[in-house]
Design a protein around this motif. Structure first.
Motif, short mmCIF file in Angstrom:
data_model
loop_
_atom_site.label_atom_id
_atom_site.label_comp_id
_atom_site.label_asym_id
_atom_site.label_seq_id
_atom_site.Cartn_x
_atom_site.Cartn_y
_atom_site.Cartn_z
N ASP A 174 27.96 34.20 40.72
CA ASP A 174 28.77 34.54 41.88
C ASP A 174 29.50 35.88 41.71
O ASP A 174 30.69 36.00 41.97
N LYS A 175 28.79 36.89 41.25
CA LYS A 175 29.34 38.25 41.13
C LYS A 175 28.72 39.10 42.23
O LYS A 175 27.70 39.74 42.05
N CYS A 176 29.35 39.07 43.40
CA CYS A 176 28.83 39.81 44.55
C CYS A 176 29.65 41.08 44.77
O CYS A 176 30.88 41.04 44.77
N ASP B 171 29.80 44.82 47.19
CA ASP B 171 29.34 45.62 48.31
C ASP B 171 30.06 46.97 48.26
O ASP B 171 30.71 47.28 47.27
N SER C 276 33.79 46.93 47.33
CA SER C 276 34.19 46.44 46.01
C SER C 276 34.74 47.61 45.19
O SER C 276 34.30 48.75 45.33
N CYS D 258 24.35 40.29 44.79
CA CYS D 258 25.05 39.16 44.16
C CYS D 258 24.48 38.92 42.77
O CYS D 258 24.50 37.80 42.26
N THR E 24 36.50 44.14 41.16
CA THR E 24 36.92 43.22 42.21
C THR E 24 35.79 43.15 43.23
O THR E 24 35.46 44.15 43.87
N ASN F 1 33.44 41.35 46.54
CA ASN F 1 33.72 41.19 47.96
C ASN F 1 34.41 39.86 48.28
O ASN F 1 34.90 39.67 49.37
N ASN F 2 34.45 38.93 47.32
CA ASN F 2 35.17 37.68 47.50
C ASN F 2 36.56 37.73 46.84
O ASN F 2 37.20 36.71 46.67
N LYS F 3 36.99 38.94 46.47
CA LYS F 3 38.29 39.21 45.82
C LYS F 3 38.42 38.60 44.43
O LYS F 3 39.48 38.57 43.85
N LYS F 4 37.31 38.12 43.85
CA LYS F 4 37.30 37.63 42.47
C LYS F 4 37.24 38.81 41.52
O LYS F 4 36.50 39.77 41.76
#
Length: 163
Positions: free
Chosen positions: A66-68, A70, A73, A96, A128, A130-133
């Motif tokens: 889950d390392k997406c 764009d 980022s 991703c 960081t 696109n899911n702010k992770k």
């Protein structure tokens, strides 16, 4: 005495030059030469620097699911001994697979971030997505030296590819 010092200086320069082992590949269709440092493995992923006549790409591969990333980022870059952080956006396509790129134009002058990668020890990078992770790559002392040395070699060699 001057002769001996000159020979010793040339030998030391030649020895330093041999430390620069880049992968060189010629595209069979376009005949364009591409250079690469190969992957340098760090804690949390790896980094490679590639160049052709048009651009220099620093590619980070971040481990884990889950390392997406764009074009929105970001990467927060920490150099050893410097309190301020550098920031950069992803220059690559949306993915991703955990791939994050810094893309620089291959030109006679070197941008600030690329110059820092060549001359200063990289301590860590916080990506960081696109899911702010956030995902962190930590760079050890041996890898710091390898990144500086190989990036410097590649950038200097890449300037000879400019058409």
């Amino acid at each position: 005495m001057k002769y001996i010092l000159s020979v010793l200086l040339l030998v030391s320069i030649a020895a330093a030059g041999q430390d620069c082992k880049l992968n060189r590949e010629t595209d069979p269709f376009t005949k364009e030469v591409k250079l690469s440092t190969g992957f340098i493995f760090v804690e949390g992923g790896s980094v490679t620097v590639d160049a052709d006549s048009k651009e220099i790409v620093v590619l980070f591969s971040i481990e884990g699911a889950d390392k997406c990333f764009d074009n929105n980022s970001t990467a927060s870059i920490v150099f050893e001994g410097i309190k301020s952080k550098s920031a950069s956006r992803n220059g690559g396509t949306m993915n991703c697979e955990g791939l994050f790129q810094f893309v620089f134009r291959n030109s006679a002058s070197t941008t600030t971030l690329l110059q820092k990668l060549m001359t200063q020890k990289l301590a860590s990078i916080v990506f960081t997505g696109n899911n702010k992770k956030e995902s962190t790559l930590t760079v050890g002392p041996q890898e710091q030296e390898a990144i500086m040395r190989l990036t410097s070699c590649l950038v200097n060699e890449a300037k000879t590819l400019i058409k």
